[in-house]
Design a protein around this motif. Sequence first.
Motif, PDB file in Angstrom:
ATOM      1  N   LYS A 456       0.830  -1.199   0.000  1.00 41.79           N
ATOM      2  CA  LYS A 456       0.000   0.000   0.000  1.00 41.79           C
ATOM      3  C   LYS A 456       0.870   1.257   0.000  1.00 41.79           C
ATOM      4  O   LYS A 456       1.719   1.412   0.896  1.00 41.79           O
ATOM      5  CB  LYS A 456      -0.918  -0.007   1.226  1.00 41.79           C
ATOM      6  CG  LYS A 456      -2.006   1.041   1.198  1.00 41.79           C
ATOM      7  CD  LYS A 456      -2.945   0.866   2.386  1.00 41.79           C
ATOM      8  CE  LYS A 456      -4.070   1.882   2.346  1.00 41.79           C
ATOM      9  NZ  LYS A 456      -5.008   1.708   3.496  1.00 41.79           N
ATOM     10  N   PRO A 457       0.713   2.152  -0.955  1.00 49.42           N
ATOM     11  CA  PRO A 457       1.601   3.330  -1.045  1.00 49.42           C
ATOM     12  C   PRO A 457       1.547   4.224   0.188  1.00 49.42           C
ATOM     13  O   PRO A 457       2.560   4.778   0.605  1.00 49.42           O
ATOM     14  CB  PRO A 457       1.074   4.058  -2.298  1.00 49.42           C
ATOM     15  CG  PRO A 457       0.346   3.014  -3.081  1.00 49.42           C
ATOM     16  CD  PRO A 457      -0.242   2.091  -2.066  1.00 49.42           C
ATOM     17  N   THR A 458       0.361   4.367   0.772  1.00 50.12           N
ATOM     18  CA  THR A 458       0.224   5.289   1.911  1.00 50.12           C
ATOM     19  C   THR A 458       0.587   4.642   3.242  1.00 50.12           C
ATOM     20  O   THR A 458       0.707   5.342   4.251  1.00 50.12           O
ATOM     21  CB  THR A 458      -1.229   5.806   1.995  1.00 50.12           C
ATOM     22  OG1 THR A 458      -2.123   4.678   2.100  1.00 50.12           O
ATOM     23  CG2 THR A 458      -1.578   6.610   0.751  1.00 50.12           C
ATOM     24  N   ASP A 459       0.728   3.320   3.268  1.00 51.49           N
ATOM     25  CA  ASP A 459       1.081   2.605   4.498  1.00 51.49           C
ATOM     26  C   ASP A 459       1.899   1.378   4.128  1.00 51.49           C
ATOM     27  O   ASP A 459       1.356   0.352   3.714  1.00 51.49           O
ATOM     28  CB  ASP A 459      -0.175   2.196   5.273  1.00 51.49           C
ATOM     29  CG  ASP A 459       0.154   1.610   6.647  1.00 51.49           C
ATOM     30  OD1 ASP A 459       1.350   1.442   6.951  1.00 51.49           O
ATOM     31  OD2 ASP A 459      -0.798   1.308   7.402  1.00 51.49           O
ATOM     32  N   LYS A 460       3.214   1.478   4.249  1.00 54.35           N
ATOM     33  CA  LYS A 460       4.105   0.405   3.811  1.00 54.35           C
ATOM     34  C   LYS A 460       3.945  -0.876   4.617  1.00 54.35           C
ATOM     35  O   LYS A 460       4.428  -1.930   4.217  1.00 54.35           O
ATOM     36  CB  LYS A 460       5.566   0.875   3.909  1.00 54.35           C
ATOM     37  CG  LYS A 460       5.890   2.082   3.047  1.00 54.35           C
ATOM     38  CD  LYS A 460       5.716   1.789   1.560  1.00 54.35           C
ATOM     39  CE  LYS A 460       6.108   2.990   0.703  1.00 54.35           C
ATOM     40  NZ  LYS A 460       5.911   2.714  -0.743  1.00 54.35           N
ATOM     41  N   GLU A 487      -7.223  -5.771   2.437  1.00 56.79           N
ATOM     42  CA  GLU A 487      -5.806  -5.612   2.716  1.00 56.79           C
ATOM     43  C   GLU A 487      -5.454  -6.408   3.973  1.00 56.79           C
ATOM     44  O   GLU A 487      -6.335  -6.793   4.752  1.00 56.79           O
ATOM     45  CB  GLU A 487      -5.431  -4.139   2.887  1.00 56.79           C
ATOM     46  CG  GLU A 487      -6.230  -3.412   3.947  1.00 56.79           C
ATOM     47  CD  GLU A 487      -5.934  -1.917   3.973  1.00 56.79           C
ATOM     48  OE1 GLU A 487      -5.929  -1.368   5.095  1.00 56.79           O
ATOM     49  OE2 GLU A 487      -5.701  -1.333   2.899  1.00 56.79           O
TER      50      GLU A 487
END
Length: 611
Positions: A456-460, A487
Amino acid sequence: MFKKPVEAKLLQRLSGADKKKLRRTTKERFPHASDADIDEILPPKVDITVAKYTNRVHVYVIEGGLPMLFDIDGRGTEIYPTVYALWKVPELLPSFLLKGGEVSRYVIGGADLMFPGISIPPEGLPSFLSGQPWAVKVPGNPAPIAVGATTMSSSEALKAGLRGKALRITHYYRDYLWQSAEGHYIPNAGFLEDVVMEDPNLLSVSQPSDEPLDASNDADHVNTSERDCVDISNIHASTDIDAPLNLDVTDQISKEITADISGLKVSDNVTAEEPSDEKEQQTLSSEEIDALLDKCLLQALHTTVKDKDLPMPGSTLWSNHVLPCRPSGITLDIKKSSHKKLSKWLQSKSSAGLISAKEDKYKKEVMLLGINRGHQEFMAFKPEKRVPENAEQRHDNSVSEVAHTKLQLEVVEVYKPSTHVKSIFTAVGADTGSYYSASDATDIAFRYVEKENLVKPTDKAMVVLDAALCDALYKGTIKKGSTYPTEVHKKDLGSTFLSRMQIHHRVSKGNEVAVRKGAVRPIQIMTERRQGNKKVTRVSGLETFLMDADSLASELQKKFACSTSVGEIPGKKGQHEVLVQGGVIDDLAKHLVDHYGIPKRYIEVLDKTKK
């Protein structure tokens, strides 16, 4: 789940086809159970009734009113044995051993089992996955008192420092499911003699407690002495199912139990003693032990302790990193050092500037916070060249250091891709017909995430689930009408992926290798009396460890100067047992550890001759 009374909305007798389906489902749920074990809890020629409750739970009851299995969601995916079933087949499930009565009072009060309440064997924590059914036992007694599902895998538990919840209890002794049979069955074998608590006044069904016991902050206290347990053989087995919820078990302490349970008593020495070289240990002075401790710590800091693993509990540092660095044949006992305790030793190293350590006021344990790799002592040390091992490999290969004279026995859990996850293996070009270690299998899942760019780009820390990965992880496990996850956290990805694979175990000795489905079944050694008050000792389960029954019988005949015989176990085709004249239970267990290298966690000892 059964803390409060729940009424059944439907009672239905199973047809012949439904009974066969239930047997197949049970066999799949408990793969290491034999056909004889399944026959014991689900007799072929006995009527079986399913009670369907308003909370969706299905309870399967055999003729006579004994509940044997219960299904949490009613779909066959979460079937558990009842306490009654585990009394009939105590080894149907792997089990955690409690530290003593102080813990059992919480468990049979309705609380979940915490890791600090578990007695960890010397060889380390057993291997398990998240969501697996496990039983709970008390010291010196083979009768389980509760059953539940693991909340995390063994590798995750070690990373967490053996803290937090270990088992989500779904059913326990004296809950309302147990009471539904009104105590009609009590094993006539002393199974319940040592079950409960130090202070029975603290146990009330209406007031379960989830508070974990304080764990010791010293690694030398990880295997604490088992506390004395109060005998509850005078507890009345018959209970009124319509009793109010705040029923206090202490009201029944003075009543006599309805069945005779004065028979079989398990030997206090349940497993064989691990051999140790006491003479060599006695030659080491306090100063020599201090020097050896420092050397092992430096070796661990150079080779296995990584900065990404910090902060690390002191007990984890000791058991997973320092102890494996000790020389072969040496027993490293911190009590015999000048520091006496692990916490004092680590604090002394922190004062010297080698490491940064501080006591966690919440966990009550010294934590390793940092390593000063520029310290003079660290830079001057030259580590020995060793093949690095992770925690799981050390656990799986923790066989006795005194192995067979020529061949080393190795027992390792491996995983094979199931239909659920084959698409993931195919996508990354991995072989779907091979066997994988836990770390290798987990790596496949992360390779797929990297290949499809699913982080996820906003939460690695989160992984976005595409259709293939979502089906691999959750298809068939989500209740009808519920929404599939979109997710998953990275820390849950590996354990969930492993739970969807088929567990196997690989046993190798020299050039001889065998891979079998399911978890490892232990060797069972049992001593009993025959006519004329003569003792005989039975040994079974040898085939699992590539041992020949005839060869062992001939060997034991010479070793113990007694007669031996070999016979096939009834109902278990191809499995044999060795019968040895005499009560040689402890010596035989020690012989298997010393001479054949059988890990002592895979040896179960039962002495039926002791009153």
